[in-house]
Design an enzyme around this catalytic site. Structure first.
Site, PDB file in Angstrom:
ATOM      1  N   GLY A 174       0.829  -1.210   0.000  1.00 61.27           N
ATOM      2  CA  GLY A 174       0.000   0.000   0.000  1.00 61.27           C
ATOM      3  C   GLY A 174       0.858   1.252   0.000  1.00 61.27           C
ATOM      4  N   ALA A 175       1.985   1.188  -0.729  1.00 58.21           N
ATOM      5  CA  ALA A 175       2.924   2.322  -0.729  1.00 58.21           C
ATOM      6  C   ALA A 175       2.579   3.364  -1.782  1.00 58.21           C
ATOM      7  CB  ALA A 175       4.344   1.809  -0.943  1.00 58.21           C
ATOM      8  N   GLY A 231      -1.305   7.539   0.885  1.00 54.90           N
ATOM      9  CA  GLY A 231      -1.507   7.666   2.322  1.00 54.90           C
ATOM     10  C   GLY A 231      -0.304   7.331   3.182  1.00 54.90           C
ATOM     11  N   GLY A 235       1.325   4.512   3.633  1.00 53.78           N
ATOM     12  CA  GLY A 235       2.380   3.697   3.036  1.00 53.78           C
ATOM     13  C   GLY A 235       3.351   4.552   2.239  1.00 53.78           C
ATOM     14  N   SER A 271      -5.677  -1.062  13.811  1.00 56.58           N
ATOM     15  CA  SER A 271      -6.465   0.154  14.051  1.00 56.58           C
ATOM     16  C   SER A 271      -7.176  -0.005  15.380  1.00 56.58           C
ATOM     17  CB  SER A 271      -7.507   0.303  12.939  1.00 56.58           C
ATOM     18  OG  SER A 271      -8.490   1.237  13.313  1.00 56.58           O
ATOM     19  N   TYR A 299     -14.696  -4.630   9.014  1.00 60.82           N
ATOM     20  CA  TYR A 299     -13.410  -3.927   9.111  1.00 60.82           C
ATOM     21  C   TYR A 299     -12.768  -4.222  10.467  1.00 60.82           C
ATOM     22  CZ  TYR A 299      -9.945  -0.119   9.285  1.00 60.82           C
ATOM     23  OH  TYR A 299      -8.769   0.604   9.400  1.00 60.82           O
TER      24      TYR A 299
HETATM   25  N1  LIG Z   1      -6.136   6.572   7.826  1.00 57.86           N
HETATM   26  C1  LIG Z   1      -6.510   6.239   9.068  1.00 57.86           C
HETATM   27  O1  LIG Z   1      -7.116   7.034   9.821  1.00 57.86           O
HETATM   28  C2  LIG Z   1      -6.217   4.872   9.602  1.00 57.86           C
HETATM   29  C3  LIG Z   1      -6.602   4.579  10.927  1.00 57.86           C
HETATM   30  C4  LIG Z   1      -6.334   3.313  11.429  1.00 57.86           C
HETATM   31  C5  LIG Z   1      -5.702   2.372  10.648  1.00 57.86           C
HETATM   32  N2  LIG Z   1      -5.336   2.669   9.367  1.00 57.86           N
HETATM   33  C6  LIG Z   1      -4.693   1.616   8.549  1.00 57.86           C
HETATM   34  O2  LIG Z   1      -3.591   2.152   7.866  1.00 57.86           O
HETATM   35  C7  LIG Z   1      -3.364   1.435   6.645  1.00 57.86           C
HETATM   36  C8  LIG Z   1      -3.105   2.392   5.503  1.00 57.86           C
HETATM   37  O3  LIG Z   1      -4.263   3.164   5.300  1.00 57.86           O
HETATM   38  P1  LIG Z   1      -4.270   4.600   4.599  1.00 57.86           P
HETATM   39  O4  LIG Z   1      -5.033   5.470   5.516  1.00 57.86           O
HETATM   40  O5  LIG Z   1      -2.923   4.985   4.153  1.00 57.86           O
HETATM   41  O6  LIG Z   1      -5.217   4.264   3.348  1.00 57.86           O
HETATM   42  P2  LIG Z   1      -5.163   4.730   1.815  1.00 57.86           P
HETATM   43  O7  LIG Z   1      -4.676   6.122   1.695  1.00 57.86           O
HETATM   44  O8  LIG Z   1      -6.516   4.382   1.270  1.00 57.86           O
HETATM   45  O9  LIG Z   1      -4.075   3.763   1.193  1.00 57.86           O
HETATM   46  C9  LIG Z   1      -4.317   2.379   1.108  1.00 57.86           C
HETATM   47  C10 LIG Z   1      -3.234   1.701   0.298  1.00 57.86           C
HETATM   48  O10 LIG Z   1      -3.557   0.299   0.233  1.00 57.86           O
HETATM   49  C11 LIG Z   1      -3.501  -0.111  -1.119  1.00 57.86           C
HETATM   50  N3  LIG Z   1      -4.421  -1.214  -1.364  1.00 57.86           N
HETATM   51  C12 LIG Z   1      -5.757  -1.247  -1.178  1.00 57.86           C
HETATM   52  N4  LIG Z   1      -6.255  -2.428  -1.589  1.00 57.86           N
HETATM   53  C13 LIG Z   1      -5.193  -3.154  -2.037  1.00 57.86           C
HETATM   54  C14 LIG Z   1      -5.070  -4.437  -2.597  1.00 57.86           C
HETATM   55  N5  LIG Z   1      -6.120  -5.231  -2.831  1.00 57.86           N
HETATM   56  N6  LIG Z   1      -3.834  -4.873  -2.923  1.00 57.86           N
HETATM   57  C15 LIG Z   1      -2.756  -4.090  -2.744  1.00 57.86           C
HETATM   58  N7  LIG Z   1      -2.825  -2.855  -2.229  1.00 57.86           N
HETATM   59  C16 LIG Z   1      -4.038  -2.389  -1.891  1.00 57.86           C
HETATM   60  C17 LIG Z   1      -3.869   1.136  -1.906  1.00 57.86           C
HETATM   61  O11 LIG Z   1      -3.337   1.090  -3.192  1.00 57.86           O
HETATM   62  P3  LIG Z   1      -4.091   0.589  -4.527  1.00 57.86           P
HETATM   63  O12 LIG Z   1      -5.528   0.370  -4.184  1.00 57.86           O
HETATM   64  O13 LIG Z   1      -3.858   1.678  -5.486  1.00 57.86           O
HETATM   65  O14 LIG Z   1      -3.358  -0.648  -4.857  1.00 57.86           O
HETATM   66  C18 LIG Z   1      -3.153   2.213  -1.120  1.00 57.86           C
HETATM   67  O15 LIG Z   1      -1.799   2.264  -1.513  1.00 57.86           O
HETATM   68  C19 LIG Z   1      -4.607   0.534   6.464  1.00 57.86           C
HETATM   69  O16 LIG Z   1      -4.264  -0.789   6.809  1.00 57.86           O
HETATM   70  C20 LIG Z   1      -5.612   1.093   7.462  1.00 57.86           C
HETATM   71  O17 LIG Z   1      -6.507   0.106   7.949  1.00 57.86           O
HETATM   72  C21 LIG Z   1      -5.575   3.901   8.824  1.00 57.86           C
END
Ligand SMILES: NC(=O)c1ccc[n+]([C@@H]2O[C@H](COP(=O)([O-])OP(=O)(O)OC[C@H]3O[C@@H](n4cnc5c(N)ncnc54)[C@H](OP(=O)(O)O)[C@@H]3O)[C@@H](O)[C@H]2O)c1
Length: 308
Positions: A29-30, A33, A35, A156, A182
């Site tokens: 997920g790099a 966000g 990553g 989370s 989730y």
């Molecule tokens: N943001 C928050 O407030 C928050 C809070 C608690 C936990 N988290 C956790 O932090 C992590 C990162 O979240 P984020 O906030 O950075 O979200 P984000 O901005 O939506 O980024 C998610 C990343 O995951 C990738 N991804 C999604 N589905 C995928 C798949 N099937 N295969 C490969 N890559 C996939 C996306 O890339 P592509 O879809 O383009 O491949 C994107 O690079 C998640 O695990 C989330 O549960 C976030």
């Protein structure tokens, strides 16, 4: 909406003075966000950073952005779709060719509150993407983890919404609930971390689970306006845990990525593992079902069968 929270460290603050030259970090997920932000920070350390996600064009954009910020960055891009075990196997083979030894595996990719759907292998989307895809990837890369290596798994505080139901992990016999789905996948992330640390610590590999905070990223793209309100009214699955509150200050990604980067590099964590981290410290307000070693081993056996 609340104001962004200032004053907490950024991921770049965390890597200040850290030298990982000659080491390899793999981040799922790099492309966006947290990553992408973690990749930028780790690239400044001299490490070779392998950026993995579904969309190669988005990964290349992330790579260009990082290179504009860190001209000497050493990076590779790997296509990885966690909703397909075939894609996970191909990606793992590419990673192994790029890096015979891995020092940091950051299982960061994730989806949240999606409508009901199934992966290519028939798994419910949250469980399949957030847990099983990472389970399969980690299993394939484990032989290549260096001594002293770390596995950082994004969970989370949302794990408090639900335990994972080992009798119906893929929502075949219950009415679908996107919050519980989730939450269960984020509980599975903590349990995966617990089991990995137990199995790998004798090899010098430690595992950590991370809550990054409430961070302004595209993760919330499936949320509707009243979902925010519904979330604050949800009772936690364990009555001793606090409710989820998404209304407090949110972080920008450069701050939100600090804890996962801290988990990846901090010398303070060298002799520790099997812990849940937030705000760059170990936190103990974890739902007990998420840290239960027996439950973790059961999930591991189930995941092994499902990903066979
Ligand atoms: N943001 C928050 O407030 C928050 C809070 C608690 C936990 N988290 C956790 O932090 C992590 C990162 O979240 P984020 O906030 O950075 O979200 P984000 O901005 O939506 O980024 C998610 C990343 O995951 C990738 N991804 C999604 N589905 C995928 C798949 N099937 N295969 C490969 N890559 C996939 C996306 O890339 P592509 O879809 O383009 O491949 C994107 O690079 C998640 O695990 C989330 O549960 C976030």
């Amino acid at each position: 909406m609340a104001a962004p929270r200032l004053g907490s460290p950024t991921a770049l603050d965390i890597v200040d003075g850290v030298d990982l030259t000659g080491k390899t970090c793999v981040i799922t997920g790099a492309s966006a966000g947290l990553g992408r932000e973690s990749a930028r920070a780790l690239a400044t350390t001299g490490a070779h950073v392998i950026l993995a996600a579904r969309k190669v064009a988005a990964l290349r954009d992330a790579q260009d952005w990082i290179r504009s910020e860190v001209p000497a960055a050493s990076m590779s891009v790997v296509e990885l779709d966690l909703t397909s075990l075939a894609s996970v196997r191909t990606a793992a083979a590419v990673v192994r060719d790029l890096a015979p030894q891995i020092h940091v595996l950051m299982n960061n990719a994730g989806v949240m509150f999606t409508p009901f759907g199934r992966t290519a292998d028939g798994f419910e989307i949250h469980f399949g993407t957030n847990h099983l895809g990472h389970y399969a990837l980690t299993r394939l890369l484990t032989p290549h983890l260096a001594e002293g290596g770390r596995i950082v798994i994004l969970s989370s505080d949302g794990h408090r919404m639900s335990d994972v139901d080992l009798d119906d992990p893929n929502w075949e016999r219950r009415e679908y609930d996107k919050f519980a789905a989730y939450g269960a996948s984020k509980t599975a992330n903590v349990l995966h971390m617990v089991d990995l640390d137990r199995r790998l610590r004798d090899r010098g590999v430690r595992a950590y689970a991370v809550h990054p905070g409430v961070v302004a990223t595209s993760l919330a793209r499936h949320m509707k306006r009243d979902d925010f309100e519904r979330l604050t009214r949800l009772e936690p699955a364990d009555p001793d845990q606090e409710r989820i509150d998404v209304r407090h200050d949110f972080l920008m990604p450069e701050h939100g990525a600090a804890t996962q980067v801290w988990a990846a590099v901090s010398p303070e964590l060298a002799d520790t593992g099997s812990v849940y981290l937030a705000d760059c410290r170990i936190r103990d307000d974890v739902a007990p079902y998420a840290l239960d070693e027996e439950h973790a081993a059961e999930l591991s056996s189930l995941s092994e069968r499902l990903c066979a």
